[in-house]
Design a protein around this motif. Sequence first.
Motif, PDB file in Angstrom:
ATOM      1  N   VAL A 797       0.832  -1.203   0.000  1.00 22.85           N
ATOM      2  CA  VAL A 797       0.000   0.000   0.000  1.00 22.85           C
ATOM      3  C   VAL A 797       0.869   1.256   0.000  1.00 22.85           C
ATOM      4  CG1 VAL A 797      -1.769   1.268   1.284  1.00 22.85           C
ATOM      5  CG2 VAL A 797      -1.874  -1.219   1.127  1.00 22.85           C
ATOM      6  N   LEU A 798       2.076   1.190   0.647  1.00 21.53           N
ATOM      7  CA  LEU A 798       2.939   2.381   0.757  1.00 21.53           C
ATOM      8  C   LEU A 798       3.298   2.939  -0.597  1.00 21.53           C
ATOM      9  CD1 LEU A 798       5.370   1.324   3.629  1.00 21.53           C
ATOM     10  CD2 LEU A 798       3.432   2.905   3.755  1.00 21.53           C
ATOM     11  N   ALA A 799       3.444   2.054  -1.572  1.00 22.64           N
ATOM     12  CA  ALA A 799       3.852   2.517  -2.898  1.00 22.64           C
ATOM     13  C   ALA A 799       2.795   3.415  -3.529  1.00 22.64           C
ATOM     14  CB  ALA A 799       4.145   1.325  -3.797  1.00 22.64           C
ATOM     15  N   ARG A 800       1.594   3.366  -3.041  1.00 20.40           N
ATOM     16  CA  ARG A 800       0.498   4.148  -3.629  1.00 20.40           C
ATOM     17  C   ARG A 800       0.158   5.395  -2.796  1.00 20.40           C
ATOM     18  NH1 ARG A 800      -3.818   0.358  -6.680  1.00 20.40           N
ATOM     19  NH2 ARG A 800      -2.347  -1.118  -7.583  1.00 20.40           N
ATOM     20  N   LEU A 801       0.964   5.655  -1.774  1.00 18.79           N
ATOM     21  CA  LEU A 801       0.687   6.811  -0.934  1.00 18.79           C
ATOM     22  C   LEU A 801       1.568   7.992  -1.382  1.00 18.79           C
ATOM     23  CD1 LEU A 801       0.565   5.174   2.612  1.00 18.79           C
ATOM     24  CD2 LEU A 801      -1.347   5.836   1.171  1.00 18.79           C
ATOM     25  N   ASP A 802       0.979   9.098  -1.717  1.00 17.46           N
ATOM     26  CA  ASP A 802       1.723  10.319  -1.999  1.00 17.46           C
ATOM     27  C   ASP A 802       1.870  11.132  -0.722  1.00 17.46           C
ATOM     28  OD1 ASP A 802      -0.806  11.327  -1.567  1.00 17.46           O
ATOM     29  OD2 ASP A 802      -1.192  11.763  -3.687  1.00 17.46           O
ATOM     30  N   ASP A 803       2.468  12.294  -0.832  1.00 19.16           N
ATOM     31  CA  ASP A 803       2.712  13.090   0.366  1.00 19.16           C
ATOM     32  C   ASP A 803       1.408  13.492   1.056  1.00 19.16           C
ATOM     33  OD1 ASP A 803       5.391  12.898  -0.116  1.00 19.16           O
ATOM     34  OD2 ASP A 803       5.542  14.828  -1.170  1.00 19.16           O
ATOM     35  N   HIS A 804       0.385  13.740   0.225  1.00 19.12           N
ATOM     36  CA  HIS A 804      -0.909  14.123   0.809  1.00 19.12           C
ATOM     37  C   HIS A 804      -1.460  13.017   1.678  1.00 19.12           C
ATOM     38  CE1 HIS A 804      -4.910  15.759   1.252  1.00 19.12           C
ATOM     39  NE2 HIS A 804      -5.404  14.623   0.706  1.00 19.12           N
ATOM     40  N   HIS A 805      -1.475  11.808   1.151  1.00 17.49           N
ATOM     41  CA  HIS A 805      -2.039  10.682   1.900  1.00 17.49           C
ATOM     42  C   HIS A 805      -1.164  10.328   3.090  1.00 17.49           C
ATOM     43  CE1 HIS A 805      -4.122  10.051  -2.033  1.00 17.49           C
ATOM     44  NE2 HIS A 805      -5.149   9.771  -1.211  1.00 17.49           N
TER      45      HIS A 805
END
Length: 835
Positions: A797-805
């Motif tokens: 899941v971390l790979a799909r998290l940007d700075d906003h998330h």
Amino acid sequence: MAIRRLSYRLVQEPDTGAVRPIPAEPRETHRESLLPEPHQEPVGEFSAAVERIIGGCSELSYSLLPDGGRLLCAALPRQRVEGEGQHGEGDGRLAEGEGRRVEALHLGSDTPGPGPVWPIDTWRSAAWEPDAGETLAAGFVESELPVPEAHFDRERLVEFARARADRVAPFLTDVRRLFDDPAGRQIVLVEEDPETVAHWIALACASLPDAYVSALTFTTWTADPHGAPQQIIGTGPAAGFDRTDEATVTYLYRVHDGTGGPQSPPAAFDAWARLTAERWLSGNPPRPMPSAAARAEDAFALLPLLSGGSRPGPGTGTGPGTGTGAGDEREGAVGAPSSADLAGLGGDCLRAVFDALTRSVERDETDSRTLDALEGLCRGLEGEQALAAQPLALALVKRHLDAPRARDTLPDLTAFEGLPLGQEAWRQLREEYGDRADAALRRRLRDPIPTWAEPLRLALAVGADGGPGLAEAMDRLAGSLLRPDRRDCAHAVQVLEEVGHLPFTHRVLRLLIVDFTDRKLDRLRELARSPQGDWLRRHIDGAPLTIRLAEAAARWSGSPDHLHGADLFERLTALVPGGRVKDVTTLRLLWHIVWRNTPPDRAEQSWIARTCTPRLIVEADLGRRITGWISHPDHCDPELVAFARDMREDGLLGAAERHTADLLVTAQDLADGRLRVDRTALKHLDELFRKVAPKSQVLRQGIGERLGRALARANPLDVCDPHGLRLLFTAGPELLGSYRAYFLDETTRDRLLRELPHNAAELAAYFHAWRPRRRHGVSEEWRRTAAELLDEVLAPVLARLDDHHLGRVATVFQREGQDLQEWTAWRHRIKQRDE
């Protein structure tokens, strides 16, 4: 005795034209010694009657005279006296009847007769001729009737009757009415010729009892029926007799017209006439009673007619006087009637015959010999005849039971079982005689048991079902059977065997299970093992299920089977209808027979529960007997859960069993979604695990799998409650295996990969639950499981998290007071690993 043979010739009065008889010349007769003086009128008070009867110009007539005497006259139409008599009105011919000779036989009132020859037998006999020989047939004392020529033998009368089948019974009905009512109407037979009339008269004589034949008056032919004094009057269609007059045929005469003209309406049905007619039509003519009867109803009795009809008659002759030997046959005892004697009768006619026989029995007009004959007749009937004979059979039974010698004895209906008694007749007999039999039975119950057989048999035969005597006898017999250690048990079996009444035996057996107790169960088993057990087994098919099961249990638990516990239960279940226990009563019965108050072995409890269904066991209040199934099940399936659900509400259940049942049910409800995984549910589970720790691997596996699925599917925010986390930290491999498998499933991982980047709170909750922990109380199994889930589920899941998330997740950690630095350190570690 005044007996005279007289000769006349008919002459016509010149002034009136009337034809009157005058004595013939002595030279014209062959019996001069019995005649009055030549040309002299008949002497005595009957001279006017003689003139009236002979003047009627009948071929043959038989009449009763006012003084009690009888006059038999025969006209000889072929005899003409030349030069005598008056001519007609200048036409040169004799007037009707003129010149005819009339031979007469007068019998005084004290003359016995007719003997073996009937008056009608003399019709057209050559012995009437003046030049006949002196020797005549045997008949009247001191004189004889002219010898017959066998015109009316039975064979010829049968043929005559069959040719006129529909007229025989109505004619014989009117013939009998002549004697039932002396003032009754005369019978007028309208035929084409006198011979037919003579045959009708002969048929009547051959049918009537002998005592009535001499009293039957007739004339075979007359041109003036209104002037004829006889009972049966023969005439032709051209005679002066107005048959079109309704009053004549309805009220004055009984008219039977064989030429097709008007006749009288049919008379009321008469059983004697109908039965006699059937005898003629069947070719087996009746044999009337040979001697005078005391009463008219005796003379026309049906039973002698039936019995007589069953014997083959001689080929010729109307009666004994025909020289056929029939007289010897009729002097013996009346033969026993049979169903063959009723041939030809049916419908209303058949019922009327039996009604007449019934009335004779009810009016006490039959002797013992007749009663026996009627009873024998009834026993041989079938079909319609048996149905019609039911009233007679009932009357015969009542006659026997009401006889003076039978009133002080027990009514025995078994002697009448072969009679055609319908259900209604039996019901009536039981109502009338049941109380008498029951009272007598009750008195006999004071005597020893071996003396009860006969009064019991008779009471049962009369159907005294509702009486206190029979009820007391059954109770006492049942009580004796339940004491196989005493002699009364053997005596009771002996009485039941002697009575031989299977329904009664079954009723006694049913009493053995009234107010059934364990003590009665023991006694039933003792009875089955006693010498009387053979008798019980012979009647076991009609016994109640309780007795059949108890007997089988006593037999199979002994040698050679030695069955017990679940094996015996399974064998007994095969005797239950359908081969399966489906009701509470049967289950309780089987349970008491097999285990009494002892719980089944723990190893058998699962099989018992699945065989009888948990719900049925709970309804029978037997669930506490198999609580071992909850703590040590063979399978943790829905049936076990259902049983646990019911049992946890039992207030008498032990604490350990109740907590185990509650734990299993709660786990199932959480897995099914009936219960929400929240703080309350998790707290309740935490408490249950502290109170009880399932020892059964099967149970641990079942509970763990259910809770693992429930916690995995629940909202991670709820699972992060301290009670939830403690469950996971301390869980065994059963729970964790199910929990881990859920998240590692491809479908679940793909869903979380799509959803968690947009749901910072849940992502933070999963990390908080799965983050590495080293404190006391956390199992090594959980550490391995949590580490695997972090790497396999959250790391992608971390790979799909940007700075906003990522910022939103950090905000959640800060708000919840959780360790943000640990989250940051784990992210950098995963990032470095992936690079």
